[in-house]
Structure formats: structure tokens, C-alpha cells
Design a protein around this motif. Sequence first.
Motif: not given
Length: 177
Positions: A118-120, A125-129, A133-134, A152-157
Motif C-alpha cells: 500500500e505504501a508503494l 500514485s502521488h508521484q505520477h499524479q 492524489w493529494t 511519509f510522502l516527504e521522507f519515504f524514498i
Amino acid sequence: MGARVVRMFRNFNLENRVHREISKDKPRTAPRHEVKIPLSVGCPEALETAVKQKNDPLLALLKSVYVESKDPAAAEDSKVVAADEESARRPLRFSLPGAPYGLGELTDVPKGKLTIVEALNALGSHQHQPQTWTTGKIAQEYALDLKDTKDFLEFFIPFQVEIIPPKTANAKQIKAS
């Protein structure tokens, strides 16, 4: 040489000096302070009268105290409700086919948590759109806290590979196949 001379003077007539110190009168000990014996040890009657005697300053302090009590059963009920809310689970949204990595037996996830799949998926989804996906939509979709979703969106790489070029031109490099 100097140590020998010092040792000679230090040990000179040692036995006589020791006997002289031992034969001196012992110094008197300091007098002990008077100790007040507690009432309970002295006589039990005095203790009873001291207990039954009214102490006005303490009674005034006691009257100024206000105690408010609550039923402990009501507090326990609120804790049980809070524990049920924490353990609330949401159904699993995505799973890997064929159950690799031992994730096949998962059917639901605690609220506020994500599986790796789910995290991936949410991150992709957030990176592509990013307009669709805000952060708020991802937090609502997966029942997450908004602050945790932003972090999560900022630091999870997950899979970022960086190839650092060598400093010298003649250094060996791995060739892409």
C-alpha cells in the motif's frame, strides 16, 4: 640517598615513641545530646491524650480542603472505548499476487498503518499524479493522520539509486548491460 636519610630519621626510636603514645590517657568522648523520648514509648496514656486533643490550626486547614471524587468505573469505560478505537482495523486495499514475502495471510490493517504494498502504491500514485492524489486524499483513503501522511510522502524514498561519477576519468566503472 635522600630517601635513606629520611627513612633513618622516620624510624629512629620508633618503639619508644609508639609506647609513649599507647600509654597516654585516652581522650574523653564528647557528651551525647539529650534525646526526647516519644510519647508512645514513655507512656501510652500520654499518647492517647495527645491523639484526642483538638488542634485548631490543623482543623482549619482540613476544612479548607475540597475533595471531588469520580466513579472509577466510568473512567474504565472510556479507556475501553479508546482501546477499541485504536484497534479498529480497515480492510486491506492492495495485496501482492501469490503471497510472496508472507503477506498473503493479511486481510486487514490497523488504522493509521500501511503495508509495504500500500505504501508503494500510494507513493507511486502521488508521484505520477500529484494533483489527483493529494496528501489529504491519501490520508483519507488509507485512514492515516494528515501529519504522518505529509512526513511519509516527504521522507519515504524506497528505491532511489544514485550513481556517483568517479572523480578521475580513468577510474573503472560498472557498465550498464
